[in-house]
Design a protein around this motif. Structure first.
Motif, PDB file in Angstrom:
ATOM      1  N   ILE A 161       1.643  12.997  -0.715  1.00 55.94           N
ATOM      2  CA  ILE A 161       0.290  12.146  -0.532  1.00 55.94           C
ATOM      3  C   ILE A 161      -0.863  12.911   0.040  1.00 55.94           C
ATOM      4  CG2 ILE A 161      -0.642   9.799   0.590  1.00 55.94           C
ATOM      5  CD1 ILE A 161       2.369   8.798   0.765  1.00 55.94           C
ATOM      6  N   LYS A 162      -1.831  13.110  -0.484  1.00 57.94           N
ATOM      7  CA  LYS A 162      -2.814  13.632  -0.058  1.00 57.94           C
ATOM      8  C   LYS A 162      -3.845  13.102   1.035  1.00 57.94           C
ATOM      9  CE  LYS A 162      -2.176  17.160  -3.217  1.00 57.94           C
ATOM     10  NZ  LYS A 162      -1.821  18.102  -2.814  1.00 57.94           N
ATOM     11  N   ARG A 163      -4.411  14.272   1.707  1.00 54.03           N
ATOM     12  CA  ARG A 163      -4.892  13.802   3.112  1.00 54.03           C
ATOM     13  C   ARG A 163      -5.972  12.362   2.743  1.00 54.03           C
ATOM     14  NH1 ARG A 163      -8.271  17.044   7.567  1.00 54.03           N
ATOM     15  NH2 ARG A 163      -8.846  15.556   8.982  1.00 54.03           N
ATOM     16  N   PRO A 164      -6.655  12.363   2.039  1.00 56.02           N
ATOM     17  CA  PRO A 164      -7.643  11.099   1.742  1.00 56.02           C
ATOM     18  C   PRO A 164      -6.893   9.801   1.445  1.00 56.02           C
ATOM     19  CG  PRO A 164      -8.550  12.934   0.665  1.00 56.02           C
ATOM     20  CD  PRO A 164      -7.299  13.296   0.985  1.00 56.02           C
ATOM     21  N   VAL A 165      -5.900   9.999   0.713  1.00 53.27           N
ATOM     22  CA  VAL A 165      -5.187   8.899   0.634  1.00 53.27           C
ATOM     23  C   VAL A 165      -4.246   8.500   1.729  1.00 53.27           C
ATOM     24  CG1 VAL A 165      -3.013   7.661  -0.894  1.00 53.27           C
ATOM     25  CG2 VAL A 165      -4.972   9.454  -1.814  1.00 53.27           C
ATOM     26  N   PHE A 166      -3.604   9.333   2.483  1.00 57.41           N
ATOM     27  CA  PHE A 166      -2.821   9.061   3.613  1.00 57.41           C
ATOM     28  C   PHE A 166      -3.808   8.456   4.908  1.00 57.41           C
ATOM     29  CE2 PHE A 166      -0.649   9.933   7.559  1.00 57.41           C
ATOM     30  CZ  PHE A 166       0.901   9.327   7.052  1.00 57.41           C
ATOM     31  N   GLU A 167      -4.865   9.253   4.802  1.00 56.70           N
ATOM     32  CA  GLU A 167      -6.041   8.421   6.059  1.00 56.70           C
ATOM     33  C   GLU A 167      -6.286   7.000   5.637  1.00 56.70           C
ATOM     34  OE1 GLU A 167      -8.742  11.589   6.281  1.00 56.70           O
ATOM     35  OE2 GLU A 167      -7.992  12.527   8.003  1.00 56.70           O
ATOM     36  N   GLN A 168      -6.430   6.844   4.310  1.00 54.71           N
ATOM     37  CA  GLN A 168      -6.669   5.591   3.956  1.00 54.71           C
ATOM     38  C   GLN A 168      -5.791   4.449   4.106  1.00 54.71           C
ATOM     39  OE1 GLN A 168      -9.969   4.408   3.009  1.00 54.71           O
ATOM     40  NE2 GLN A 168      -9.134   2.408   3.100  1.00 54.71           N
ATOM     41  N   LEU A 169      -4.291   4.965   4.129  1.00 49.17           N
ATOM     42  CA  LEU A 169      -3.282   4.084   4.226  1.00 49.17           C
ATOM     43  C   LEU A 169      -3.498   3.772   5.885  1.00 49.17           C
ATOM     44  CD1 LEU A 169      -0.338   5.627   2.755  1.00 49.17           C
ATOM     45  CD2 LEU A 169      -1.324   3.398   2.264  1.00 49.17           C
ATOM     46  N   LEU A 170      -3.503   4.762   6.868  1.00 44.54           N
ATOM     47  CA  LEU A 170      -3.581   4.437   8.240  1.00 44.54           C
ATOM     48  C   LEU A 170      -4.837   3.581   8.520  1.00 44.54           C
ATOM     49  CD1 LEU A 170      -2.761   7.970   9.653  1.00 44.54           C
ATOM     50  CD2 LEU A 170      -1.345   6.271   9.074  1.00 44.54           C
ATOM     51  N   ALA A 171      -5.714   3.674   7.820  1.00 42.56           N
ATOM     52  CA  ALA A 171      -7.054   2.695   8.164  1.00 42.56           C
ATOM     53  C   ALA A 171      -6.787   1.423   7.576  1.00 42.56           C
ATOM     54  CB  ALA A 171      -8.080   3.174   7.711  1.00 42.56           C
ATOM     55  N   SER A 172      -6.005   1.189   6.588  1.00 43.36           N
ATOM     56  CA  SER A 172      -5.835   0.003   5.867  1.00 43.36           C
ATOM     57  C   SER A 172      -4.793  -1.190   6.605  1.00 43.36           C
ATOM     58  CB  SER A 172      -5.663   0.098   4.295  1.00 43.36           C
ATOM     59  OG  SER A 172      -6.540   0.951   3.793  1.00 43.36           O
ATOM     60  N   ASP A 173      -3.907  -0.609   7.316  1.00 42.72           N
ATOM     61  CA  ASP A 173      -3.054  -1.443   7.795  1.00 42.72           C
ATOM     62  C   ASP A 173      -2.445  -1.039   9.170  1.00 42.72           C
ATOM     63  OD1 ASP A 173      -1.251  -4.089   6.825  1.00 42.72           O
ATOM     64  OD2 ASP A 173       0.382  -2.336   7.878  1.00 42.72           O
TER      65      ASP A 173
ATOM     66  N   LEU B 279       0.772  -1.342  -0.106  1.00 45.88           N
ATOM     67  CA  LEU B 279      -0.067  -0.051   0.060  1.00 45.88           C
ATOM     68  C   LEU B 279       0.705   1.259  -0.014  1.00 45.88           C
ATOM     69  CD1 LEU B 279      -2.761  -1.186   2.688  1.00 45.88           C
ATOM     70  CD2 LEU B 279      -2.892  -0.624   0.109  1.00 45.88           C
ATOM     71  N   LEU B 280       1.864   1.228   0.834  1.00 44.25           N
ATOM     72  CA  LEU B 280       2.926   2.519   0.776  1.00 44.25           C
ATOM     73  C   LEU B 280       3.410   2.506  -0.464  1.00 44.25           C
ATOM     74  CD1 LEU B 280       4.257   4.511   2.670  1.00 44.25           C
ATOM     75  CD2 LEU B 280       5.928   2.696   3.227  1.00 44.25           C
TER      76      LEU B 280
ATOM     77  N   SER C  68       0.051  -2.263  11.064  1.00 44.33           N
ATOM     78  CA  SER C  68       1.539  -2.104  11.329  1.00 44.33           C
ATOM     79  C   SER C  68       1.939  -0.787  10.524  1.00 44.33           C
ATOM     80  CB  SER C  68       2.144  -3.261  10.581  1.00 44.33           C
ATOM     81  OG  SER C  68       2.039  -3.252   9.062  1.00 44.33           O
ATOM     82  N   LEU C  69       1.517  -0.445   9.452  1.00 40.15           N
ATOM     83  CA  LEU C  69       1.900   0.935   8.739  1.00 40.15           C
ATOM     84  C   LEU C  69       1.499   2.131   9.797  1.00 40.15           C
ATOM     85  CD1 LEU C  69       3.266   2.282   6.472  1.00 40.15           C
ATOM     86  CD2 LEU C  69       0.862   2.255   5.231  1.00 40.15           C
ATOM     87  N   GLU C  70       0.211   1.993  10.391  1.00 40.46           N
ATOM     88  CA  GLU C  70      -0.459   3.281  11.108  1.00 40.46           C
ATOM     89  C   GLU C  70       0.439   3.119  12.328  1.00 40.46           C
ATOM     90  OE1 GLU C  70      -4.742   4.272  13.507  1.00 40.46           O
ATOM     91  OE2 GLU C  70      -3.910   2.111  13.415  1.00 40.46           O
ATOM     92  N   GLU C  71       0.929   2.107  12.782  1.00 37.73           N
ATOM     93  CA  GLU C  71       1.726   2.241  14.243  1.00 37.73           C
ATOM     94  C   GLU C  71       3.035   2.718  13.815  1.00 37.73           C
ATOM     95  OE1 GLU C  71       2.044  -1.327  16.454  1.00 37.73           O
ATOM     96  OE2 GLU C  71       0.023  -1.214  17.366  1.00 37.73           O
ATOM     97  N   ALA C  72       3.775   2.353  12.710  1.00 37.95           N
ATOM     98  CA  ALA C  72       5.032   2.730  12.526  1.00 37.95           C
ATOM     99  C   ALA C  72       5.101   4.129  11.960  1.00 37.95           C
ATOM    100  CB  ALA C  72       5.525   2.105  11.183  1.00 37.95           C
ATOM    101  N   LEU C  73       3.936   4.615  11.380  1.00 30.98           N
ATOM    102  CA  LEU C  73       4.230   6.021  11.170  1.00 30.98           C
ATOM    103  C   LEU C  73       3.958   6.901  12.501  1.00 30.98           C
ATOM    104  CD1 LEU C  73       2.024   5.954   7.774  1.00 30.98           C
ATOM    105  CD2 LEU C  73       4.359   6.936   8.205  1.00 30.98           C
ATOM    106  N   TRP C  74       2.939   6.547  13.361  1.00 30.08           N
ATOM    107  CA  TRP C  74       2.952   7.281  14.657  1.00 30.08           C
ATOM    108  C   TRP C  74       4.210   7.408  15.410  1.00 30.08           C
ATOM    109  CZ3 TRP C  74      -0.453  10.784  15.292  1.00 30.08           C
ATOM    110  CH2 TRP C  74      -1.595  10.725  14.832  1.00 30.08           C
ATOM    111  N   CYS C  75       4.768   6.061  15.498  1.00 26.11           N
ATOM    112  CA  CYS C  75       6.244   6.008  15.942  1.00 26.11           C
ATOM    113  C   CYS C  75       7.008   6.954  15.601  1.00 26.11           C
ATOM    114  CB  CYS C  75       6.799   4.520  15.759  1.00 26.11           C
ATOM    115  SG  CYS C  75       6.146   3.497  16.855  1.00 26.11           S
TER     116      CYS C  75
END
Length: 248
Positions: free
Chosen positions: A115-127, A31-32, A129-136
């Motif tokens: 990466i535009k906001r709707p796409v980025f928010e979809q990334l966070l919601a879709s996986d 996805l990324l 591990s990706l969400e946690e890594a980006l918050w880290c």
């Protein structure tokens, strides 16, 4: 800023950096990579990716090149508040703020994904591990800012410059940008001065002291650290604040 032709796997520095904090799933990586490919851009040295006061509607992820975050006073004096390296994102969820409170400028040719906001928010919601890594990564960016405050507020000149060299080396290591004991170092003495709160003359003297002690070689935009342990001891440096050890 111009869209580039996709070349090789430009997402590798990002994947390596995020993997250093959270193990990404295969789905998260796919996805990324797709989001990065869809948002590729380039910037020239001296070009701003974002300027203080700009509205914010996207997240920028750096694929190659070096940048700096900076603030400029009314009389033109500049303070660099951080360097942005390959694999870094320019603040996950920064679009939650109305405008940029600082500028981000390219020091070298840069390739990045916007990466535009709707796409980025979809990334966070879709996986997860990706969400946690980006918050880290966002929290590590805050930790780096705290360390920079200590660096400028409490360390003496030799410690400040040595600490910054250690930090950049340690940040480049997990993204595969270290070759033996050496790395690219496109930062000028003026950039170092603006990042450490020192004059250019003082930075020059400090670099000469580090060279004279045999700790570093800095030549032709290449930094070689001859004795990393001694450089860290000189800087009072601990890499704990970079949080690059993986957790489950």
């Amino acid at each position: 800023m111009h869209p580039p032709v996709l070349e090789g796997n430009l997402a590798q520095p990002v994947i390596r950096r995020l993997n250093a904090m959270r193990q990404l799933s295969e789905r998260g990586i796919a996805l990324l990579q797709q989001a990065i490919q869809d948002g590729l851009h380039r910037a020239r040295p001296g070009e701003d990716l974002a300027t203080e006061g700009d509205p914010v509607d996207s997240v920028r992820i750096i694929l190659s090149g070096w940048l700096c975050r900076y603030k400029t006073l009314a009389d033109g004096r500049r303070q660099i508040v951080n360097f942005v390296l390959p694999g870094d994102s320019c603040d996950a969820c920064v679009y939650l703020l109305s405008v940029m409170d600082h500028s981000i400028g390219a020091l070298t040719p840069v390739t990045y994904a916007d990466i535009k906001r709707p796409v980025f928010e979809q990334l966070l919601a879709s996986d997860r591990s990706l969400e946690e890594a980006l918050w880290c990564e966002t929290m590590v960016s805050s930790a780096i800012q705290r360390e920079w405050t200590v660096n400028i507020g409490r360390r003496v000149a030799l410690e400040r410059v040595a600490h910054l060299l250690c930090e950049l080396y340690e940040r480049l290591l997990p993204v595969g940008m270290i070759d033996g004991d050496s790395c690219l170092f496109p930062i000028t003495q003026m950039d170092l001065a603006d990042a450490t709160g020192l004059s250019v003359v003082h930075v020059n003297r400090t670099l000469q002291e580090l060279r004279g002690s045999g700790l570093i070689v800095l030549r032709d935009r290449i930094l070689t650290i001859n004795d990393l342990k001694q450089l860290k001891d000189t800087a009072l440096f601990s890499a704990d604040y970079l949080h690059t050890k993986r957790h489950g």
